[in-house]
Design a protein around this motif. Structure first.
Motif, PDB file in Angstrom:
ATOM      1  N   ALA A 100      11.940  20.437  -5.879  1.00  0.00           N
ATOM      2  CA  ALA A 100      10.911  21.455  -5.614  1.00  0.00           C
ATOM      3  C   ALA A 100      10.643  21.582  -4.120  1.00  0.00           C
ATOM      4  O   ALA A 100       9.734  22.304  -3.724  1.00  0.00           O
ATOM      5  CB  ALA A 100       9.617  21.094  -6.350  1.00  0.00           C
ATOM      6  N   VAL A 140       0.990  17.195  -6.539  1.00  0.00           N
ATOM      7  CA  VAL A 140       2.215  17.036  -7.327  1.00  0.00           C
ATOM      8  C   VAL A 140       2.627  15.575  -7.389  1.00  0.00           C
ATOM      9  O   VAL A 140       2.976  15.054  -8.457  1.00  0.00           O
ATOM     10  CB  VAL A 140       3.351  17.902  -6.735  1.00  0.00           C
ATOM     11  CG1 VAL A 140       4.702  17.530  -7.355  1.00  0.00           C
ATOM     12  CG2 VAL A 140       3.064  19.381  -6.952  1.00  0.00           C
ATOM     13  N   LEU A 147       2.083  14.158 -11.107  1.00  0.00           N
ATOM     14  CA  LEU A 147       3.312  14.383 -11.873  1.00  0.00           C
ATOM     15  C   LEU A 147       4.438  13.428 -11.495  1.00  0.00           C
ATOM     16  O   LEU A 147       5.095  12.855 -12.375  1.00  0.00           O
ATOM     17  CB  LEU A 147       3.789  15.831 -11.675  1.00  0.00           C
ATOM     18  CG  LEU A 147       2.833  16.925 -12.174  1.00  0.00           C
ATOM     19  CD1 LEU A 147       3.382  18.295 -11.818  1.00  0.00           C
ATOM     20  CD2 LEU A 147       2.624  16.819 -13.681  1.00  0.00           C
ATOM     21  N   THR A 205      11.112  18.080 -11.093  1.00  0.00           N
ATOM     22  CA  THR A 205      10.963  18.894  -9.883  1.00  0.00           C
ATOM     23  C   THR A 205      11.703  20.216  -9.995  1.00  0.00           C
ATOM     24  O   THR A 205      11.268  21.228  -9.428  1.00  0.00           O
ATOM     25  CB  THR A 205      11.443  18.113  -8.649  1.00  0.00           C
ATOM     26  OG1 THR A 205      12.800  17.669  -8.852  1.00  0.00           O
ATOM     27  CG2 THR A 205      10.565  16.910  -8.401  1.00  0.00           C
ATOM     28  N   LEU A 223       9.411  22.359 -11.860  1.00  0.00           N
ATOM     29  CA  LEU A 223       8.320  22.782 -10.972  1.00  0.00           C
ATOM     30  C   LEU A 223       8.753  23.930 -10.063  1.00  0.00           C
ATOM     31  O   LEU A 223       7.955  24.823  -9.757  1.00  0.00           O
ATOM     32  CB  LEU A 223       7.874  21.599 -10.105  1.00  0.00           C
ATOM     33  CG  LEU A 223       6.889  20.615 -10.733  1.00  0.00           C
ATOM     34  CD1 LEU A 223       6.668  19.442  -9.792  1.00  0.00           C
ATOM     35  CD2 LEU A 223       5.566  21.295 -11.048  1.00  0.00           C
ATOM     36  N   VAL A 229       8.252  27.037 -11.893  1.00  0.00           N
ATOM     37  CA  VAL A 229       6.821  27.334 -12.015  1.00  0.00           C
ATOM     38  C   VAL A 229       6.297  27.951 -10.726  1.00  0.00           C
ATOM     39  O   VAL A 229       5.609  28.982 -10.743  1.00  0.00           O
ATOM     40  CB  VAL A 229       6.037  26.046 -12.355  1.00  0.00           C
ATOM     41  CG1 VAL A 229       4.527  26.305 -12.284  1.00  0.00           C
ATOM     42  CG2 VAL A 229       6.417  25.544 -13.751  1.00  0.00           C
TER      43      VAL A 229
END
Length: 290
Positions: free
Chosen positions: A38, A79, A83, A99, A102, A105
């Motif tokens: 991410a 994060v 997470l 990740t 993510l 997202v």
């Protein structure tokens, strides 16, 4: 000669942009052992937040250069603590899947807020001029980026290899229990490293925006190049990341100028050749077999 000199400066500045974008990813992986897919999304968030700050709120590139990385750092901290931290003992596969999810997202969130149009941030007026060097004119902003990239590389190398904080982090990656027994809160140290990685990603998004622009899927294209740089330079090596960024930046810039259809092919061909020659990357650390 003028064209070649201009392309060389463009290649060096692009390479420094790649380094600024990738060094946070290299730092997090090299110190925490976390492969954060991410990271490209954090870069994208820095760019879009900077766009909102410059276009709608402060109208100042310099305010955006300070605030956008801090906002991204807060997002990175959330994060990491909510997470990523539970996955530290699960291995790389869980971290990669988490990740990467993510990233999608964040992609949808950015698309919902800012839309799908191509956007841009203007070069700050202070750096919008050109300067004459040896009879040739070069954009000042690109030259400043080259200088910033070199200073950042020196600072990160010194921090990682020559400071007590860097030694604590490297020791914590090798033996967390021993560091904890010494009274050091290694979880807090790891969070700080991830936040620094977020700041670097957000900073890269801001400084790259006037040159690379803002567009849909920018985070995935950036992530691919960042991973290529990481693999060529060697996982966990700041000096390797710097060297690889320069090589990729110059190769892709001259490739686009000379062979536009083959520019990305040349980059991946370079990666393949280096991996055959040095499987751990140019300056990567030898991975011990268990």
């Amino acid at each position: 000669m003028e064209v070649l000199a201009a392309q060389l400066v463009n290649g060096l500045s692009y390479g420094m942009l790649l380094f600024i974008i990738t060094c946070g990813l290299s730092l997090v992986f090299g110190i925490l052992g976390v492969l954060n897919l991410a990271h490209g999304s954090l870069y994208m968030l820095g760019a879009y937040i900077a766009f909102s700050l410059t276009a709608q709120l402060s109208q100042s590139f310099w305010v955006a250069l300070v605030l956008a990385p801090l906002v991204v750092a807060v997002i990175a901290l959330i994060v990491e603590r909510t997470l990523l931290r539970p996955t530290y003992h699960l291995g790389h596969l869980s971290q990669v899947l988490l990740t990467f999810g993510l990233a999608y997202v964040f992609h949808d969130i950015v698309k919902h807020i800012w839309g799908s149009n191509v956007l841009s941030i203007s070069v700050p007026e202070l750096l919008g001029s050109s300067i004459l060097i040896l009879g040739q004119t070069f954009p000042l902003y690109r030259l400043v980026i080259i200088g910033v990239g070199i200073l950042l590389a020196i600072g990160l190398w010194w921090l990682q290899n020559k400071t007590r904080w860097g030694a604590i982090i490297r020791a914590g990656l090798s033996d967390r229990e021993m560091i904890g027994a010494l009274g050091i809160n290694i979880n807090m140290v790891f969070s700080a490293v991830f936040v620094v990685g977020g700041i670097l990603a957000g900073f890269g998004g801001v400084v790259a925006s006037p040159i690379l622009g803002l567009y849909p899927d920018m985070e995935f294209q950036t992530l691919i190049l960042a991973l290529v740089v990481l693999v060529i330079g060697g996982l966990g090596s700041i000096s390797g990341t710097f060297t690889a960024s320069v090589l990729v930046g110059i190769l892709e810039t001259f490739g686009r100028y000379l062979f536009p259809e083959l520019s990305m092919f040349l980059v991946f061909a370079l990666m393949a050749v280096i991996l055959i020659w040095r499987p751990n990357g140019l300056l990567g650390k030898q991975v011990a077999e268990e």
